[in-house]
Write a protein that holds these residues in place. Structure first.
Motif, PDB file in Angstrom:
ATOM      1  N   GLY A  21     -19.052  19.687 -16.149  1.00 64.18           N
ATOM      2  CA  GLY A  21     -18.067  18.628 -16.370  1.00 64.18           C
ATOM      3  C   GLY A  21     -16.697  19.200 -16.691  1.00 64.18           C
ATOM      4  N   ASP A  25     -13.500  22.764 -16.467  1.00 67.01           N
ATOM      5  CA  ASP A  25     -12.148  22.722 -15.885  1.00 67.01           C
ATOM      6  C   ASP A  25     -11.130  23.242 -16.904  1.00 67.01           C
ATOM      7  OD1 ASP A  25     -13.537  21.488 -13.876  1.00 67.01           O
ATOM      8  OD2 ASP A  25     -12.330  19.675 -13.787  1.00 67.01           O
ATOM      9  N   ARG A 317     -20.331  11.911 -14.410  1.00 63.93           N
ATOM     10  CA  ARG A 317     -21.681  12.057 -14.938  1.00 63.93           C
ATOM     11  C   ARG A 317     -22.236  10.651 -15.136  1.00 63.93           C
ATOM     12  NH1 ARG A 317     -21.725  13.685 -19.906  1.00 63.93           N
ATOM     13  NH2 ARG A 317     -19.496  13.575 -20.273  1.00 63.93           N
ATOM     14  N   LYS A 322     -19.855   6.594 -19.851  1.00 61.22           N
ATOM     15  CA  LYS A 322     -18.892   6.459 -18.751  1.00 61.22           C
ATOM     16  C   LYS A 322     -18.770   5.017 -18.247  1.00 61.22           C
ATOM     17  CE  LYS A 322     -17.767  10.865 -18.402  1.00 61.22           C
ATOM     18  NZ  LYS A 322     -16.394  11.343 -18.632  1.00 61.22           N
ATOM     19  N   PHE A 372     -24.422  17.368  -7.237  1.00 63.97           N
ATOM     20  CA  PHE A 372     -23.188  17.953  -7.772  1.00 63.97           C
ATOM     21  C   PHE A 372     -22.506  18.626  -6.599  1.00 63.97           C
ATOM     22  CE2 PHE A 372     -20.234  20.517 -10.047  1.00 63.97           C
ATOM     23  CZ  PHE A 372     -19.962  19.774 -11.184  1.00 63.97           C
ATOM     24  N   ALA A 377     -16.181  15.904  -4.430  1.00 66.49           N
ATOM     25  CA  ALA A 377     -15.326  15.435  -5.536  1.00 66.49           C
ATOM     26  C   ALA A 377     -13.852  15.460  -5.099  1.00 66.49           C
ATOM     27  CB  ALA A 377     -15.542  16.292  -6.772  1.00 66.49           C
ATOM     28  N   GLU A 394     -13.653   7.843 -23.810  1.00 61.14           N
ATOM     29  CA  GLU A 394     -13.250   8.965 -22.954  1.00 61.14           C
ATOM     30  C   GLU A 394     -12.331   9.888 -23.750  1.00 61.14           C
ATOM     31  OE1 GLU A 394     -14.027  11.209 -20.557  1.00 61.14           O
ATOM     32  OE2 GLU A 394     -14.477   9.376 -19.417  1.00 61.14           O
ATOM     33  N   TYR A 402      -6.673  13.767 -11.827  1.00 66.31           N
ATOM     34  CA  TYR A 402      -6.774  14.221 -10.438  1.00 66.31           C
ATOM     35  C   TYR A 402      -6.419  13.063  -9.505  1.00 66.31           C
ATOM     36  CZ  TYR A 402      -9.475  17.909 -12.782  1.00 66.31           C
ATOM     37  OH  TYR A 402      -9.883  18.900 -13.621  1.00 66.31           O
TER      38      TYR A 402
END
Ligand code: ADP
Ligand code: GLC
Length: 495
Positions: A21, A25, A317, A322, A372, A377, A394, A402
């Motif tokens: 996740g 990054d 995820r 979420k 994944f 993505a 969140e 993004y």
């Protein structure tokens, strides 16, 4: 620049080496931004099976071979290898201990869907191993920057176990919490591994509470400074047990030493102008290529291309945090609108079966990939018109950043980092970058989606909306400067 700082950053995942996740990054990007500011930055992570030794040129380091780490009454031998974060001079160390890390999953066994039963031992070894590596390197960082529960034992070991060790007296800790839902809570018996020789009775051990060892609580208690990944989430976790997940009182008690710093975006990885995954290219000033990205995405997932029908994308995820319960509740009504829905996600079985069934029911408009897939993505970020992120909580969220960068307008719940990064669309003033709903209620979510679909029909307005999002600055440079301030605060506090 003030003094050049020496920082060891400990992460349980770092992109592109191993990722589940957004933590990865951050691990792949923040160290580079800090290095660009002139600091001496090194990173350490476990060497999972997923880490591709050849592709990333991992090297043995002679003095880091066969390092003994005492785990209770056993001594384990770790190997530490080194490489560089791609396109940088940031050195990263990998702790190699095959019995613990050479597995298919990072934290969860994909065969059972359950956490590995020895995760406490795996991450105690990581924390202890990181400290032993520093000793072997004879490198004394000013700060060890710990991230999430997997690194929570480092502040404790430094403060309570190595406090009179001259090698570590000038090393302090910053603990960054990326998500309070995951705390690393294990039976008290795990503390056995923290003491050389082990301990007979864990119940009286100082960090054992309610018969358990909580990695995150321990890290928060002993770190010199704390932060989380947005200002709003920083307030939220102190204000209720729903957000603080039982740590709210501890956080309130340390509120003067607890900051919120929003994440940035790695423009070398997420940039529609030069993204090797999307087979087209576009910018805010020349956005024409986005339509091609949409066509390619629909083609890739096997849906018919209809240029004027909005694509709602999601990469996430599959967990309740979420907002998937909200999506399930509105799904039939969502399908009454003329929209595509494309989801990429892995996670809880109940959501997987829901979306499998949804794809079966609406095969011409719904596509679901329960894998994944880094490439997909990127294609979703580029080829969707809207990005759905109805998270109940969140901490920061990166996928909305993004999306903004790729001209994909986010529809989000006004919480945490979503509230801090997306600006509410205002039709009368023609301002803002995305659509919000305030209450986590299916009707409110649907209302936000409907508004987005209406605005989408006005292509001039939509282009302006996209442009505003694409030209926002989410680079890491501002955030990395804030981290330098946090390091300085940790040092002054700890001295
Ligand atoms: P979190 O860390 O809570 O999962 P973030 O928005 O911060 O949320 O970061 C999620 C990161 O993981 C993004 O880089 C996103 O693209 C990626 N991601 C999530 N699920 C998948 C998936 N199934 N395939 C590929 N990437 C994924
Ligand atoms: C966590 C959070 C997410 C955040 C990421 C990176 O996984 O859930 O909101 O963006 O960490 O900080």
């Amino acid at each position: 620049m003030k003094k050049k700082l020496k920082i060891l950053m400990a992460f349980s995942e770092v992109a592109p080496f191993a990722k589940t996740g957004g933590l990865a990054d951050v691990g792949g990007a923040l160290p580079k931004a800090l290095k660009d500011l002139g600091h001496d930055i090194r990173v350490i992570m476990p060497q999972y099976r997923e880490v591709n030794e050849r592709r990333y040129i991992l090297r043995d380091v002679i003095r880091l071979q066969n390092i003994s780490v005492q785990m209770g009454d056993e001594s384990l031998q770790i190997q530490v290898k080194s490489a560089f974060l791609p396109n940088s001079k940031v050195q990263i160390y990998f702790i190699d201990y095959k019995p613990f890390y050479f597995r298919e999953g990072l934290y969860v066994d994909p065969k059972t869907g359950k956490d590995y039963s020895d995760n406490a031992a795996r991450f105690i070894l990581f924390c202890k191993g990181a400290l032993e590596t520093l000793r072997k390197l004879q490198w004394q960082p000013d700060v060890i920057h710990c991230n999430d529960w997997q690194t929570g034992m480092i502040p404790f070991l430094l403060k309570k176990k190595h406090h009179d060790d001259p090698f570590f007296t000038k090393t302090f800790t910053l603990m960054t919490i990326h998500n309070f839902v995951y705390q690393g809570i294990y039976p008290a018996t795990s503390v056995h591994l923290l003491e050389n020789g082990g301990i007979a009775d864990p119940s009286g051990y100082p960090i054992v509470e309610d018969g358990t060892l909580n990695f995150l609580r321990t890290g928060i208690t002993d770190a010199d400074w704390l932060n989380t990944v947005s200002e709003t989430y920083c307030r939220e976790v102190q204000s209720s047990s729903e957000f603080g997940c039982g740590l709210e009182d501890l956080l309130k008690a340390r509120s003067k030493e607890f900051d919120g710093v929003i994440n940035g975006l790695d423009e070398t990885v997420w940039n529609p102008e030069k993204d090797s995954f999307i087979e087209t290219s576009y910018t805010a000033d020349a956005p024409e290529g986005k339509q091609e990205a949409k066509r390619l995405l629909l083609e890739k997932v096997g849906l018919p291309y209809r240029p004027d029908v909005p694509v709602i994308g999601m990469t996430s995820r599959l967990t309740s945090q979420k907002g998937f319960d909200l999506i399930q509740a509105v799904f039939p009504k969502l399908m009454e609108l003329d929209v595509y829905f494309i989801l990429l996600g892995q996670g809880e079985a109940r959501y997987q079966s829901f979306f499998r069934a949804a794809q079966k029911k609406y095969p011409k408009r719904v596509h679901v990939s329960l894998t994944f897939d880094e490439s997909l993505a990127h294609r979703i970020a580029a080829g969707s018109d809207m990005f759905l992120m109805p998270s109940l909580q969140e901490p920061c969220g990166l996928t909305q950043l993004y999306s903004l960068k790729y001209g994909t307008v986010p529809i989000v719940h006004q919480t945490g980092g979503l509230a801090d990064t997306v600006k509410l669309y205002d039709g009368t003033k023609n301002k803002g970058t995305g659509f919000f709903f305030q209450k986590p209620d299916p009707e409110k979510l649907l209302e936000a989606i409907r508004t987005a679909v209406q605005v989408y029909a006005d292509s001039t307005r939509w282009k302006q909306l996209m442009f505003r999002g694409m030209t926002e600055d989410f680079s890491w440079s501002a955030a990395s400067r804030k981290y330098v301030e946090l390091y300085q605060k940790a040092i002054s506090k700890g001295l």
